[in-house]
Design a protein around this motif. Structure first.
Motif, short mmCIF file in Angstrom:
data_model
loop_
_atom_site.label_atom_id
_atom_site.label_comp_id
_atom_site.label_asym_id
_atom_site.label_seq_id
_atom_site.Cartn_x
_atom_site.Cartn_y
_atom_site.Cartn_z
N ASP A 17 -4.10 -21.96 38.95
CA ASP A 17 -4.78 -20.82 39.56
C ASP A 17 -4.22 -20.60 40.97
O ASP A 17 -4.54 -21.35 41.90
CB ASP A 17 -6.29 -21.09 39.61
N ASP A 19 -4.84 -18.34 43.21
CA ASP A 19 -5.85 -18.05 44.23
C ASP A 19 -6.54 -19.33 44.69
O ASP A 19 -6.83 -19.50 45.89
CB ASP A 19 -6.88 -17.07 43.69
N GLY A 68 -0.14 -14.11 51.33
CA GLY A 68 -1.39 -14.84 51.55
C GLY A 68 -1.20 -16.01 52.49
O GLY A 68 -2.05 -16.28 53.36
#
Length: 267
Positions: A17, A19, A68
């Motif tokens: 994942d 994120d 990010g």
């Protein structure tokens, strides 16, 4: 420009994942900045573990994951080094990736593609990963910082070259798999490569995993090693943040007392 620098290694376990993995980078960066660190290094494969289909996860350096990380570095005012995967060339109808380190932070931006691929211990990283070609050094907080990744640590010439290029600190993210003798090899090689470069070495590792768990590959043992090969700090296999102060005088003294980087082979 300070002759002392506080650095950190974020020993963590990445997941499929992306994120979630960014959230791990966020927490590590916040914790490191709160403790006064100016650089925090996260492991090789922080973006995603090697157990995943990397060509479908790879993103360019201007993609969502890298952006990010940049946003995290900006929020916390700290330089962050993260292992990720970027698109490579297509071979036989399948796109390979590059095993890339992104370094980003206040006034600093660079990336390094892993040169030496892990074709060892029954694994062929070269089947899915395209090798890099260039050594990379970037200035961070007035320090010359070199980049290397995991299996590179077995190649002394790369670290000697980084030292000759002026690196005072080498950041070495890794996903070092467990196995017979692997901990001893990691400990030996990180000390030897720091001495080869006559530079500080910051090893940031994936945390240790039970063998029954499918990846990521990690043994822990994140470390800070000095320019004469002495271990300044080391942690065990659990997820943790290692924060340590280093000083430029140790680099100067090593290079003055044992001037191996100024020595060339004559025949």
């Amino acid at each position: 420009m300070s002759d002392r620098l506080r650095i950190a290694a974020a020993q963590l376990t990445s997941t499929p994942d992306l994120d979630h993995n960014l959230a791990l980078v966020e927490q590590a960066s916040a914790d490191a900045a709160a403790q006064g660190a100016r650089i925090v290094a996260c492991p090789e494969g922080t973006m995603a573990p090697f157990t995943e289909r990397l060509d479908t996860l790879a993103e360019p350096l201007d993609g969502p994951f890298a952006d990010g990380v940049r946003a995290i570095a900006e929020r916390h005012g700290i330089t962050v080094v993260v292992g990720m995967f970027t698109p490579g060339d297509e071979v036989d109808g399948r796109r390979r990736v590059r095993n890339t380190l992104l370094l980003t932070g206040p006034g600093a931006e660079a990336h390094y593609d892993k040169i030496h691929l892990y074709d060892a211990f029954g694994t062929l990283e070269s089947e899915t990963v395209q090798p890099g070609e260039k050594h990379v050094i970037v200035e961070v907080e007035g320090w010359q910082v070199g980049l290397a990744t995991c299996y590179d640590v077995r190649f002394a010439d790369q670290f000697t070259a980084l030292g000759r290029l002026g690196a005072e600190l080498i950041v070495l993210p890794t996903s070092w798999g467990d196995g017979p003798g692997k901990a001893e090899q990691w400990d030996l090689l990180t000390r030897a490569r720091a001495a080869d470069a006559q530079a500080w070495l910051l090893g940031a590792a994936q945390a240790w995993q039970e063998k029954s768990i499918k990846g990521p590959y990690g043994i822990g043992r994140s470390c800070v090693t000095g320019p004469m090969g002495q271990v300044r700090a080391r942690i065990d296999g659990a997820p943790a943040l290692l924060v340590t102060d280093i000083d430029r005088d140790a680099v100067r003294q090593a290079r003055e007392r044992v001037p191996i980087l100024a020595t060339t082979l004559t025949r």
